[in-house]
Design a protein around this motif. Structure first.
Motif, short mmCIF file in Angstrom:
data_model
loop_
_atom_site.label_atom_id
_atom_site.label_comp_id
_atom_site.label_asym_id
_atom_site.label_seq_id
_atom_site.Cartn_x
_atom_site.Cartn_y
_atom_site.Cartn_z
N ASP A 14 0.83 -1.21 0.00
CA ASP A 14 0.00 0.00 0.00
C ASP A 14 0.86 1.27 0.00
O ASP A 14 0.50 2.28 0.57
CB ASP A 14 -0.98 0.01 1.17
N TYR A 15 2.03 1.17 -0.63
CA TYR A 15 2.95 2.31 -0.76
C TYR A 15 3.33 2.94 0.57
O TYR A 15 3.61 4.13 0.66
CB TYR A 15 2.35 3.38 -1.70
N ASN A 16 3.33 2.12 1.62
CA ASN A 16 3.77 2.58 2.95
C ASN A 16 2.86 3.68 3.50
O ASN A 16 3.26 4.47 4.35
CB ASN A 16 5.23 3.06 2.90
N ARG A 17 1.63 3.72 3.03
CA ARG A 17 0.71 4.79 3.45
C ARG A 17 0.49 4.80 4.96
O ARG A 17 0.35 5.87 5.55
CB ARG A 17 -0.61 4.67 2.71
N ALA A 18 0.47 3.63 5.59
CA ALA A 18 0.24 3.58 7.04
C ALA A 18 1.29 4.40 7.79
O ALA A 18 0.96 5.14 8.73
CB ALA A 18 0.23 2.14 7.53
N ALA A 19 2.55 4.29 7.38
CA ALA A 19 3.61 5.06 8.05
C ALA A 19 3.43 6.56 7.79
O ALA A 19 3.64 7.38 8.70
CB ALA A 19 4.98 4.59 7.56
N PHE A 20 3.04 6.93 6.57
CA PHE A 20 2.83 8.34 6.26
C PHE A 20 1.66 8.90 7.07
O PHE A 20 1.74 10.00 7.62
CB PHE A 20 2.57 8.52 4.76
N PHE A 21 0.56 8.15 7.15
CA PHE A 21 -0.60 8.62 7.90
C PHE A 21 -0.30 8.69 9.41
O PHE A 21 -0.76 9.61 10.09
CB PHE A 21 -1.83 7.75 7.62
N ALA A 22 0.47 7.76 9.93
CA ALA A 22 0.86 7.80 11.34
C ALA A 22 1.71 9.04 11.61
O ALA A 22 1.53 9.73 12.63
CB ALA A 22 1.61 6.54 11.74
N ALA A 23 2.63 9.35 10.71
CA ALA A 23 3.46 10.55 10.86
C ALA A 23 2.59 11.80 10.80
O ALA A 23 2.79 12.75 11.57
CB ALA A 23 4.54 10.59 9.78
N ALA A 24 1.62 11.81 9.88
CA ALA A 24 0.72 12.96 9.78
C ALA A 24 -0.05 13.18 11.08
O ALA A 24 -0.22 14.32 11.53
CB ALA A 24 -0.24 12.77 8.61
#
Length: 95
Positions: A14-24
């Motif tokens: 999923d293009y690492n979206r979970a890490a990006f959303f957690a950082a957001a």
């Protein structure tokens, strides 16, 4: 503070979206404004993604580097631009 999120995406689930959303979420919780490319739609070319990303980065006060960013050509380019422009560099966990 407007904070651009940079990290690996290509080839990750999923293009690492979970890490990006957690950082957001972390950036928002600390009173900042996340600039998050994980919201971009699938299907654009690599050139399109980089053009949008670098424009977003130029609007940022800081860049937040996710774990594994050094393994991403795009994130390394974003880091280099941030460094050149004097944008504050934040390692993961330091929003």
């Amino acid at each position: 503070m407007k904070t651009y999120i940079a990290g690996p995406m290509t080839g990750l689930p999923d293009y690492n979206r979970a890490a990006f959303f957690a950082a957001a979420e972390e950036i928002t919780a600390s009173g900042g404004i996340p600039l998050n490319t994980a919201f971009l739609p699938d299907g654009l070319s690599d050139a399109d993604y980089m053009a949008i990303s670098l424009t977003m980065l130029q609007c940022a006060d800081a860049i937040y580097l996710l774990d594994g960013w050094r393994g991403s050509a795009g994130a390394r380019a974003e880091y280099a631009l941030a460094e050149k422009l004097g944008i504050r560099i934040l390692p993961a966990g330091h929003a």
